[in-house]
Enzyme design. Structure first.
Site, short mmCIF file in Angstrom:
data_model
loop_
_atom_site.label_atom_id
_atom_site.label_comp_id
_atom_site.label_asym_id
_atom_site.label_seq_id
_atom_site.Cartn_x
_atom_site.Cartn_y
_atom_site.Cartn_z
N ARG A 6 62.34 30.98 29.32
CA ARG A 6 63.55 31.11 28.52
C ARG A 6 63.70 29.93 27.58
NH1 ARG A 6 68.63 32.91 32.22
NH2 ARG A 6 69.63 31.54 30.73
N ARG B 245 83.02 33.97 32.12
CA ARG B 245 82.52 32.60 32.10
C ARG B 245 83.56 31.62 31.57
NH1 ARG B 245 76.79 33.48 31.79
NH2 ARG B 245 75.52 31.59 31.78
N ARG C 271 61.38 27.45 37.43
CA ARG C 271 61.29 28.91 37.57
C ARG C 271 60.36 29.55 36.53
NH1 ARG C 271 67.58 30.78 36.47
NH2 ARG C 271 67.69 30.25 34.27
N LYS D 212 71.96 33.88 40.64
CA LYS D 212 72.78 35.08 40.42
C LYS D 212 71.92 36.29 40.05
CE LYS D 212 75.36 33.30 37.09
NZ LYS D 212 74.96 31.89 37.03
N ARG E 222 73.88 23.21 29.54
CA ARG E 222 74.42 24.39 30.24
C ARG E 222 75.23 23.99 31.47
NH1 ARG E 222 69.07 27.32 30.88
NH2 ARG E 222 70.14 28.76 32.26
P1 AMP Z 1 72.78 33.71 31.62
O1 AMP Z 1 71.62 34.62 31.56
O2 AMP Z 1 73.96 34.32 32.35
O3 AMP Z 1 72.43 32.34 32.14
O4 AMP Z 1 73.28 33.50 30.13
C1 AMP Z 1 72.45 32.88 29.14
C2 AMP Z 1 73.27 32.46 27.94
O5 AMP Z 1 73.91 33.61 27.35
C3 AMP Z 1 74.40 31.49 28.21
O6 AMP Z 1 73.95 30.16 28.26
C4 AMP Z 1 75.30 31.77 27.01
O7 AMP Z 1 74.77 31.19 25.83
C5 AMP Z 1 75.19 33.27 26.86
N1 AMP Z 1 76.19 33.98 27.68
C6 AMP Z 1 75.94 34.84 28.70
N2 AMP Z 1 77.08 35.30 29.24
C7 AMP Z 1 78.09 34.71 28.56
C8 AMP Z 1 79.51 34.77 28.66
N3 AMP Z 1 80.12 35.52 29.58
N4 AMP Z 1 80.22 34.03 27.77
C9 AMP Z 1 79.62 33.28 26.82
N5 AMP Z 1 78.29 33.16 26.69
C10 AMP Z 1 77.52 33.87 27.54
#
Ligand code: AMP
Length: 186
Positions: A131, A88, A127, A13, A142
């Site tokens: 992180r 999400r 990758r 994404k 996740r």
């Molecule tokens: P991402 O970069 O989108 O993979 O997000 C990394 C982490 O941020 C996720 O595993 C969650 O802990 C938190 N996070 C990001 N977006 C959301 C969301 N819309 N709702 C809840 N937690 C989020």
């Protein structure tokens, strides 16, 4: 153009969102990036979400929705945006709908990137973004969180007839070509 870019962790994404930003010149709103920025800068929000993110769990809906609604008030989003990592959960999707209705606007398309689960794990672990939630155990959490809490969001939008599935396997450019085919029709 208002787009939701959806898919499991590791689907690409973020990478594709960057390409969409460059090509269509619309801003990118990634909740994950905003949280990471706040953690790095040790803000109140950062302190609140750090342990949740590190564990691979979801930040509470209320916190995320407040952040997104706040952010979307910014003029830079007036002509469109690409949402990445939000909504999400179904309550987040409903809150977004409410916000859009209040502002007499709507999402143009919901693109979901499909990638087989074995490939997702491999991609995340290779990758090398450094992180703190990219370890094998966190990745498993996740993906589980995705299946339980996030996948229902797909059905929510399917029922509205808004979903376009894009094959997320291939080179970055191949996948972007598929996305462009969808977006050029809007
Ligand atoms: P991402 O970069 O989108 O993979 O997000 C990394 C982490 O941020 C996720 O595993 C969650 O802990 C938190 N996070 C990001 N977006 C959301 C969301 N819309 N709702 C809840 N937690 C989020």
């Amino acid at each position: 153009m208002k787009i939701i870019l959806f898919g499991p962790p590791g689907a690409g994404k973020g990478t594709q969102a960057k390409k969409i930003v460059d090509h269509y010149n619309i801003p990118h709103l990634s909740t994950g990036n905003i949280f990471r920025y706040n953690i790095k800068n040790e803000t109140e929000l950062g302190k609140k979400v750090k342990s949740i993110m590190d564990a691979g769990k979801l930040v509470p809906d209320e916190t995320v929705v407040e952040l997104v609604v706040d952010e979307l008030q910014n003029d830079k989003y007036d002509n469109g945006y690409i949402l990445d990592g939000f909504p999400r959960t179904v309550p987040q999707a409903k809150a977004l709908d409410q916000f859009l209705a209040e502002n007499s606007t709507s999402i143009d398309t919901f693109i979901t990137l499909t990638v087989p689960e074995e490939e997702l794990v491999q991609r995340i672990l290779s990758r090398g973004e450094g992180r703190s939630d990219d370890t094998p155990e966190k990745v498993r959490t996740r993906l589980e969180v995705y299946r339980n809490e996030t996948e229902p969001v797909l059905n929510y939008y399917k029922e509205k007839g808004m979903v376009t599935e894009v094959d997320g396997v291939g080179t970055i450019d191949e996948i972007f070509e598929r996305i462009k085919e969808v977006l050029d029709k809007i």
